[in-house]
Design an enzyme around this catalytic site. Structure first.
Site, PDB file in Angstrom:
ATOM      1  N   GLU A  48      50.028  71.499  54.725  1.00 34.99           N
ATOM      2  CA  GLU A  48      51.323  71.612  54.055  1.00 34.99           C
ATOM      3  C   GLU A  48      52.058  70.280  54.000  1.00 34.99           C
ATOM      4  OE1 GLU A  48      53.743  74.752  55.607  1.00 34.99           O
ATOM      5  OE2 GLU A  48      52.019  76.032  56.057  1.00 34.99           O
ATOM      6  N   ASP A  75      45.002  66.306  72.607  1.00 34.03           N
ATOM      7  CA  ASP A  75      44.475  66.121  73.954  1.00 34.03           C
ATOM      8  C   ASP A  75      43.603  67.317  74.352  1.00 34.03           C
ATOM      9  OD1 ASP A  75      44.578  64.606  76.529  1.00 34.03           O
ATOM     10  OD2 ASP A  75      45.546  66.436  77.252  1.00 34.03           O
TER      11      ASP A  75
END
Length: 519
Positions: A253, A203
């Site tokens: 990751e 956002d």
């Protein structure tokens, strides 16, 4: 566990479906949609054929801005369920082959967040450093910034300090120069990734960083959305890119995860910076959303969006509506004309290369609703003294079945926003039984987009077309999409007709209609 193929960049041509959580489906009868309601409607989402969901905020919040004022980003608000309900939803969605992405709100918190409560209670202890507090200037706010929701972007406390809020006063902006803010954000990313989410929508992705000296803005910029050259230091500060690099380092990751930014930046070169290989995977380019229903303007918006994506080396990201803008069926003319044009634009959008985000209810052809004053909840309405109606009109709950409100949205009688009785003909149940309905059109279009060999190739070429029309072709696959935005029928080019947004006669495309062809 994530969906099979987690090491692929599955989002490159995905169809996402935005679920405005409080308006999708209510499982417990309180009139507000929830996580179990979404889970119970996964069969519908499978039938629609979407690849992934984007869930709007469901975190703990006092709901001053319907969840975009977060008091705890690592828990579920009881209004929507609990963490167990979220885990069930993710597991069942993945079992159905649907990925789940969620909203993150890193620009600000709720004023009920523990950090802000500490800041209010401890003026001199350093707690305020996590937010943007400043002394006033000339007995007024520290600068002239205005809030996106109207009025000043600053609120003064009784002790004389002012704090910044680019949105509502109950949404204080975080200070991203503070190490606690960065550490907590990384903790939040990992918390949800460890629970199996496939990505995030960020956002206000252009707004977290602020210039250190907080210079005055050019007030002519106001809250203008779109291209302009006026000085507006509230957004698109260069410091934001280091935040997105942090996001990307964490996501890397977790193979098969992604992030898309809400980026209200229309300068192509500036927007492309957000999409560099070590930043966001995707970015909303709102040019198509902002464009009027005009063939030249729409083509210009498409070209500019493709150019930006090419500049950044990523896929373009398309959307026609979301929970912050007027629905396309109203925006393009309202009534039968708006509905007809919205159907045509669905084919224009779904025919384009890249990623598509559909807002829940667009597939039903839902229009905006004129919400009565007594029911309005958007803080924009209250901060503007009623001058701005706000966004509630595009957030009215979805109609599922039956002949009268709440149309199966809730087992209770009173949804959080009133639903118009004339939506009886727009329910999912009604439209599934009608081969010519907007829902049927979307289902066919999404299926073709997923399976037909014409929908390959990342580049477009434009055909010559009559005034008020355009036609593009996907290089590689050969899909041709023709839009007639004029007032007279036009002949279709050669090719097998795959789908049209309205009836055709003698290979002529009527006004306000689009068609797909392959050759």
């Amino acid at each position: 566990m994530r969906v099979a193929g987690e090491n692929s960049d599955w989002w490159r041509d995905a169809t996402f479906y935005q679920v405005y959580v409080r308006s999708f489906a209510d499982s417990d009868g309180d009139g507000v949609g929830d996580l179990d309601g979404i889970r119970e409607r996964l069969g519908y989402l499978e039938l629609l054929g979407v690849d992934a969901l984007w869930l709007t905020p469901f975190f703990r919040s006092p709901m001053a801005d319907h969840g975009y004022d977060v008091s705890d980003p690592r828990d579920v608000d009881p209004l929507f369920g609990d963490l167990a309900a979220f885990d069930r939803l993710v597991a069942e969605a993945h079992h159905a082959g649907i990925r789940v992405t969620i909203d993150l709100v890193p620009n600000h918190t709720s004023d009920q967040h523990v950090w802000f409560q500490e800041a209010l209670a401890d003026r001199l202890g350093g707690s305020r450093d996590r937010y943007i507090f400043r002394p006033g200037r000339d007995d007024g706010p520290p600068n002239n910034w205005i809030s996106i929701f109207g009025g000043s972007a600053w609120t003064r406390l009784d002790d004389g300090d002012w704090y910044l809020h680019l949105f509502d006063a109950r949404q204080p902006d975080l200070n991203w120069a503070h190490p606690d803010v960065r550490a907590d954000y990384e903790r939040t990313l990992r918390f949800w990734l460890d629970r199996g989410v496939d990505g995030f929508r960020i956002d206000v992705a252009h707004g977290m960083a602020k210039p250190v000296d907080l210079p005055d803005m050019d007030l002519r910029a106001g809250n203008r959305i779109g291209q302009h050259d006026l000085f507006d230091p509230r957004f698109d500060d260069d410091g934001v890119h280091d935040i997105h690099r942090l996001t990307r380092r964490v996501l890397d990751e977790y193979p098969g995860t992604m992030a898309v930014g809400e980026i209200w930046v229309t300068d192509s070169e500036r927007l492309a910076l957000y999409l560099r290989p070590d930043e966001l995977h995707l970015g909303f380019n709102f040019r198509l959303t902002l464009a009027r229903y005009d063939a030249v303007e729409l083509r210009t918006a498409i070209d500019a969006s493709l150019d930006t994506a090419a500049l950044a080396g990523v896929q373009p990201t398309w959307t026609l509506s979301n929970h912050d803008v007027v629905r396309e069926a109203t925006r393009y003319g309202d009534g039968p004309l708006g509905a007809q044009r919205a159907r045509a634009m669905a084919l224009v959008e779904l025919g384009l290369p890249g990623v598509v985000y559909l807002y829940n209810g667009a597939e039903l052809g839902l229009p905006n609703v004129t919400v009565p004053d007594w029911a309005i909840q958007d803080p924009k309405f209250f901060r503007s003294g009623g001058q701005i109606r706000g966004r509630d009109g595009c957030r009215v709950p979805l109609p599922w079945e039956g002949e009268e409100p709440p149309f199966g949205f809730s087992p209770g009688a009173n949804p959080w926003l009133p639903m118009p009785p004339e939506w009886a003909k727009l329910t999912v149940e009604h439209q599934l039984e009608d081969a010519d309905s907007t829902l049927s059109l979307y289902r066919q279009a999404i299926e073709l987009r997923r399976t037909h060999p014409a929908f390959t190739g990342d580049e477009l070429e434009w055909y010559g077309a009559p005034a008020g029309c355009f036609a593009y072709r996907r290089k590689g696959g050969g899909l041709i999409c023709v839009l007639n935005a004029s007032d007279t029928p036009v002949p279709l080019p050669a090719g097998e007709i795959l789908l049209s947004s309205g009836p055709l006669t003698d290979r002529r495309l009527p006004p306000n209609t689009a068609a797909w062809l392959a050759r």
